[in-house]
Design a protein around this motif. Structure first.
Motif, short mmCIF file in Angstrom:
data_model
loop_
_atom_site.label_atom_id
_atom_site.label_comp_id
_atom_site.label_asym_id
_atom_site.label_seq_id
_atom_site.Cartn_x
_atom_site.Cartn_y
_atom_site.Cartn_z
N PHE A 539 0.83 -1.20 0.00
CA PHE A 539 0.00 0.00 0.00
C PHE A 539 0.86 1.26 0.00
N GLY A 540 2.11 1.12 -0.46
CA GLY A 540 3.01 2.26 -0.45
C GLY A 540 2.56 3.41 -1.33
N MET A 541 1.74 3.11 -2.34
CA MET A 541 1.24 4.16 -3.22
C MET A 541 -0.23 4.48 -2.97
N ALA A 542 -0.82 3.83 -1.99
CA ALA A 542 -2.27 3.97 -1.76
C ALA A 542 -2.64 5.40 -1.42
N LYS A 543 -3.86 5.77 -1.79
CA LYS A 543 -4.38 7.10 -1.51
C LYS A 543 -5.68 6.96 -0.74
N ILE A 544 -5.75 7.60 0.42
CA ILE A 544 -6.95 7.55 1.26
C ILE A 544 -7.82 8.75 0.93
N PHE A 545 -9.13 8.52 0.77
CA PHE A 545 -10.03 9.62 0.49
C PHE A 545 -11.30 9.47 1.31
N GLY A 546 -11.87 10.59 1.68
CA GLY A 546 -13.07 10.58 2.51
C GLY A 546 -14.30 10.18 1.71
N ARG A 547 -15.33 9.81 2.41
CA ARG A 547 -16.57 9.38 1.76
C ARG A 547 -17.27 10.55 1.06
N ASP A 548 -16.95 11.78 1.45
CA ASP A 548 -17.62 12.93 0.87
C ASP A 548 -17.01 13.36 -0.46
N PHE A 549 -15.92 12.72 -0.88
CA PHE A 549 -15.25 13.13 -2.10
C PHE A 549 -15.25 11.97 -3.09
N SER A 550 -15.61 12.29 -4.33
CA SER A 550 -15.63 11.25 -5.36
C SER A 550 -14.31 11.18 -6.10
N ARG A 551 -13.50 12.24 -6.00
CA ARG A 551 -12.22 12.26 -6.71
C ARG A 551 -11.12 12.71 -5.77
N VAL A 552 -9.89 12.34 -6.09
CA VAL A 552 -8.75 12.78 -5.28
C VAL A 552 -7.62 13.13 -6.22
N LEU A 553 -6.96 14.25 -5.94
CA LEU A 553 -5.86 14.74 -6.76
C LEU A 553 -4.56 14.19 -6.22
N THR A 554 -3.75 13.60 -7.08
CA THR A 554 -2.49 13.01 -6.64
C THR A 554 -1.52 12.97 -7.80
N THR A 555 -0.24 12.85 -7.49
CA THR A 555 0.77 12.75 -8.54
C THR A 555 0.68 11.38 -9.21
N MET A 556 1.21 11.31 -10.43
CA MET A 556 1.14 10.08 -11.20
C MET A 556 1.92 8.98 -10.49
N ARG A 557 1.33 7.80 -10.37
CA ARG A 557 1.97 6.69 -9.68
C ARG A 557 1.46 5.39 -10.28
N GLY A 558 2.12 4.29 -9.96
CA GLY A 558 1.68 3.00 -10.49
C GLY A 558 2.72 2.38 -11.40
N THR A 559 2.29 1.40 -12.19
CA THR A 559 3.18 0.63 -13.07
C THR A 559 2.62 0.62 -14.47
N PHE A 560 3.44 0.94 -15.46
CA PHE A 560 2.99 0.96 -16.83
C PHE A 560 2.50 -0.43 -17.24
N GLY A 561 1.48 -0.44 -18.05
CA GLY A 561 0.83 -1.67 -18.43
C GLY A 561 -0.43 -1.91 -17.63
N TYR A 562 -0.54 -1.21 -16.49
CA TYR A 562 -1.71 -1.34 -15.62
C TYR A 562 -2.32 0.03 -15.31
N LEU A 563 -1.84 1.09 -16.00
CA LEU A 563 -2.28 2.44 -15.70
C LEU A 563 -3.49 2.84 -16.52
N ALA A 564 -4.53 3.33 -15.86
CA ALA A 564 -5.69 3.88 -16.55
C ALA A 564 -5.30 5.19 -17.21
N ARG A 565 -6.07 5.59 -18.22
CA ARG A 565 -5.75 6.81 -18.96
C ARG A 565 -5.83 8.06 -18.08
N GLU A 566 -6.58 8.00 -16.95
CA GLU A 566 -6.68 9.17 -16.08
C GLU A 566 -5.31 9.59 -15.56
N TRP A 567 -4.43 8.59 -15.30
CA TRP A 567 -3.09 8.91 -14.82
C TRP A 567 -2.33 9.71 -15.86
N ILE A 568 -2.48 9.32 -17.12
CA ILE A 568 -1.72 9.94 -18.21
C ILE A 568 -2.22 11.35 -18.48
#
Length: 689
Positions: A539-568
C-alpha cells in the motif's frame, strides 16, 4: 481605440486584440489569445503570460503554438496584439510603449495587412486584397506541436527550416532540450534528438526512427523535390476527431487524439516507446527505470540539482554530489576514506573509455555519467545486466552504514513478535512527514479483510520507514503466472484468485471507514498464502479519500501496463483506476502471460495486443483459445467467457463505463449477467499505430 475583434477570426489594420479578447477560427476549433501559466517556487507563486493558439473544442486547455515562448510577460494588463506600422503582427505594451514580440517579417509596404486565424490552426499575416500573398505564418515557426497540414523539413530555396522543439518542462514553454525533425544528414527518416550543454546528441541506442508516424486516424506523407523536403500529417476524414503530434519535455514524440464528447486527450502511441530510450532523459548521475514512476532517481551520494524542475518533470539538470570526494578536496580536517558502492543489473552507457585491467575488460567514466539504466534481472530472465561501481565520499559511506545498521535492528525487533513468520519491507525515498506516515499506517493497519495482507507493525524514525507484514508462503502471483519453473495454477485456483482480489478491492473502495485507492494493482502486489488465497499487498502508493469526495488529486503513480488513462491525462482520480488495473491483471490470470505477450495458436496474428485480441475473440464467440495453453483446455468455458467480458469492461477508456469492484464481485459470483463489452477505442488506436 477601435473595437476589439473578440468574436471574429481577423485583426484588421488599426484594430487590437486586448488581453481578455480572443480570435476564434471559423470552424470554432482553434483560439488565439493571451494565457497565463502559474509556477510555484519555494518562496512564492508567479505567473507568466504568453500569446498562443489552443484548442477551443477540447475541455482541457492544450496549447498548440506559443509566440513568445522564450520571452514570458510578467505583467499582462497593458498588452495588446496589433499590426504595427511596418506591417508586422506585434505584442505591444501600452504602458512602456514598447514591442514585446514581433513576427519580424520583411514586408514591403502595402496598402493593408491583416492577421487571420485559419481553420487549420494557422495564424497568417497576409495582404488584405490578395489572399494568396502571405507574408508570415505560424506554421513556419512551430513550437512543440504538429497538426495535420503544416510541414516539418526545409525550404531549399529560402533555407527556412521547420522542426519541433520541446517545452523546457510541463509548465514552462521555453525552448527545451529535445527536437523532432527530418534527419539533417539527408536520410529519409525522422530523428528525435536532444541539445545537451550546447552540443548536438542523438541516442546511441536509438539514433533515429522511421515511420509509420501514423495511426488509424492519420498518416504521414514525405515530399522531396527541387523546392523543398518535408513530411506532414495528412488530415483524417472524421472531422469530429482532433489529432496532434507533440515532442514532450520528456523527449518522447507522442500522438494524441481527441474524440468529440471526450473530456481529455487519449495517447495513440509514443516514440520511443520506452521513456529510458530517450537520450539523457534523467540527466547526469541518475538512473532510469522504465518499470517505476517516476522513472528517474538519484544515485547514492547524489542529490537533485533543482527540485522545482524535478517536480515539473524536467530531470535533465541531473544530480550533484552530496559531499566532495576526499581525493580531490583538501578542505576536510577529518580524514575519511572514499569508496565504491556497486549497482548490479544495469545497462551501461556507451561513452565509456575501455581499459584492460587485471585480465578483465573494464569501462571507466569521468565527469558526467549519462544514460544509466536499471534492468529487471533474475535467474529466470534473459536480461544481461552489468555492474557499475560508483565512487562516493567517505561522509556518504558513513551515512549509508548508519542506515544499514538501523535497518538490521528493525528486522530483529520484527522477529520478536511471537512465532509468526513475517516479511519486512523497507520504503526507500519516503519523503512524507512522520505524522502523515503514521496517520496513513494507522488507517491501513486498521483494515482487516481476508484478501488484504495484514500489517503487523512498522518502524518510523526520521526519514527511515519499515513495514512489517505477515509472510505469504506462496509468494506473489507473478511468479506462478510468468515463470516457467513454477507450478501451473489450475483454472479453479485462478478463478478464486480473481474473485478474492475483486473482494479485497471492493472492501477498500466501499466498506472501509476511510475509503482507499490502492493505485498499484499488479500481479507482483498480489500475494498467495499456503492455500493460494490471494491477499493484496504493498500500500506504499495507496491514496486515502473521505466518503464525501468522489475524486482525489495526486501525482502520477503506479506501473505501466496497468495504468488507466486518467493517470496519463493528469485529472483527479477515482477508485476506477484500480478497476482498470484489475482488468489488466484479470487478463493475465486468464492467459498466464503478460498482456504484451499474446498467446495464440498457429496461423493467428500473434503481434496483436492481448486485450484487443480478447475483445475480438468475444465478438467471434471463441474464448477457449484465450485461456493459458498450459491448462490444455481443462477450463470452465462459462467462467472464462465471464472473466473475459469483465476484464474488457474494466479497461474501458471512459471511467464511467467501467463497473465498480462491488459489481465485479457480483458478476464473478454469477449473481449478475454481463453483456459483451465494446472495443476500447484507445487500445484499438494504440494497436493500429
Amino acid at each position: 481605440m477601435p473595437p476589439s475583434c473578440a468574436v471574429v477570426d481577423t485583426i484588421l489594420p488599426g484594430q487590437a486584440l486586448a488581453v481578455n479578447d480572443k480570435l476564434i477560427s471559423r470552424n470554432g476549433r482553434y483560439v488565439l489569445g493571451f494565457f497565463e501559466i502559474s509556477t510555484k517556487s519555494t518562496e512564492n507563486t508567479a505567473s507568466s503570460g504568453y500569446l498562443g493558439i489552443w484548442f477551443n473544442t477540447v475541455p482541457k486547455f492544450t496549447s498548440e503554438w506559443v509566440a513568445n515562448r522564450d520571452s514570458p510577460i510578467h505583467n499582462t494588463t497593458s498588452l495588446e496584439l496589433t499590426i504595427s506600422k511596418d506591417c508586422n503582427l506585434v505584442i505591444f505594451n501600452r504602458s512602456t510603449k514598447s514591442v514585446v514580440w514581433s513576427t519580424q517579417a520583411n514586408i514591403i509596404r502595402t496598402n493593408s495587412t491583416i492577421a487571420m486565424l485559419m481553420s487549420s490552426g494557422n495564424i497568417i499575416l497576409r495582404d488584405y486584397s490578395n489572399s494568396s500573398k502571405v507574408f508570415w505564418q505560424s506554421f513556419d515557426h512551430p513550437t512543440d506541436t504538429l497538426l495535420p497540414g503544416p510541414k516539418i523539413g526545409w525550404d531549399k530555396v529560402t533555407g527556412l527550416k521547420r522542426r519541433l522543439v520541446s517545452w523546457k518542462s510541463s509548465m514552462n514553454p521555453a525552448t527545451g532540450v529535445y527536437r523532432f525533425e527530418l534527419d539533417p544528414s539527408g536520410v529519409n527518416q525522422i530523428v528525435s534528438s536532444g541539445v545537451w550543454n550546447g552540443k548536438y546528441f542523438s541516442s546511441p541506442e536509438n539514433p533515429g526512427y522511421t515511420g509509420p508516424i501514423s495511426s488509424n486516424l492519420s498518416y504521414v506523407t514525405l515530399v522531396n523535390n527541387d523546392q523543398e523536403k518535408y513530411f506532414a500529417i495528412i488530415n483524417i476524414v472524421d472531422e469530429h476527431v482532433v489529432v496532434r503530434l507533440v515532442i514532450e519535455a520528456s523527449g518522447q514524440a507522442k500522438e494524441f487524439i481527441w474524440f468529440e464528447g471526450s473530456q481529455d486527450w487519449s495517447m495513440a502511441y509514443a516514440q520511443p516507446k520506452a521513456q529510458c530510450d530517450v537520450y539523457a532523459v534523467c540527466g547526469p548521475f541518475a538512473i532510469c527505470n522504465d518499470d517505476v514512476l517516476p522513472h528517474c532517481s538519484c544515485l547514492e551520494g547524489f542529490t537533485i540539482t533543482s527540485p522545482e524542475d524535478w517536480e515539473l518533470d524536467d530531470h535533465t539538470g541531473g544530480r550533484l554530489r552530496n559531499n566532495h570526494l576526499g581525493c580531490i578536496s583538501n578542505k576536510s580536517t577529518t580524514p575519511m576514506t572514499d569508496t565504491f558502492y556497486s549497482m548490479p543489473c544495469v545497462q551501461l552507457p556507451q561513452n565509456a573509455q575501455e581499459v584492460e585491467a587485471a585480465n578483465k575488460r573494464c569501462a571507466i567514466w569521468h565527469n558526467g555519467l549519462l544514460n544509466l539504466r536499471q534492468l529487471q534481472c533474475s535467474s529466470t530472465t534473459n536480461s544481461n545486466g552489468e555492474t557499475i561501481y560508483i565512487c562516493v565520499s567517505g561522509k556518504d559511506v558513513q551515512s549509508l552504514e548508519n542506515n544499514r545498521r538501523q535497518i538490521v535492528i528493525g528486522v530483529v525487533i520484527g522477529f520478536l513478535k511471537g512465532s509468526i513468520s513475517i516479511a519486512v519491507k523497507r520504503l526507500d525515498h519516503a519523503f512524507q512527514g512522520e505524522k502523515q506516515f503514521r496517520a496513513e499506517v494507522s488507517s491501513i493497519g486498521a483494515v482487516q479483510h481476508i484478501n488484504l495482507v495484514k500489517l503487523v507493525g512498522f518502524c518510523c524514525e526520521g526519514s527511515k520507514r519499515l513495514l512489517v507484514y505477515e509472510h505469504m508462503s506462496n509468494s506473489s502471483l507473478d511468479i506462478h503466472l510468468f515463470r516457467n519453473n513454477s507450478m501451473v495454477l489450475n483454472w479453479d485456483v485462478r478463478y478464486q484468485i480473481a474473485l478474492g482480489v475483486a473482494r479485497g478491492l471492493a472492501y477498500l473502495h466501499e466498506s472501509c471507514r476511510h475509503n482507499i485507492i490502492h493505485c498499484d494493482i499488479k500481479p507482483e502486489n498480489i500475494l498467495l498464502d499456503g492455500l493460494f488465497v490471494p491477499k493484496i499487498a504493498d500500500f506504499g502508493m495507496a491514496k486515502i479519500f473521505g466518503r464525501d469526495f468522489s475524486r482525489v488529486l495526486t501525482t502520477m503513480r503506479g506501473t505501466f501496463g496497468y495504468l488507466a488513462r486518467e493517470w496519463i491525462t493528469g485529472i483527479a482520480i477515482t477508485p476506477k483506476v484500480d478497476v482498470y488495473s484489475y482488468g489488466m491483471v484479470l487478463l493475465e490470470i486468464i492467459s498466464g502471460k503478460r498482456n504484451s505477450q499474446t498467446p495464440c495458436s498457429s496461423g493467428e496474428d500473434c503481434d496483436i495486443y492481448f486485450p484487443v485480441h480478447v475483445a475480438h475473440k468475444l465478438v467471434e464467440g471463441d474464448v477457449g483459445s484465450l485461456a493459458d495453453q498450459m491448462l490444455h483446455g481443462d477450463v470452465n468455458l462459462d467462467e472464462v467467457e465471464r472473466a473475459c467480458k469483465i476484464a474488457c469492461w474494466c479497461i474501458q477508456d471512459d471511467e464511467f463505463d467501467r463497473p465498480t469492484m462491488g459489481e465485479v464481485v457480483q458478476i464473478l459470483e454469477g449473481l449478475v449477467e454481463i453483456t459483451n463489452p465494446p472495443m476500447p477505442r484507445l487500445l484499438q488506436a494504440m494497436t493500429e499505430a
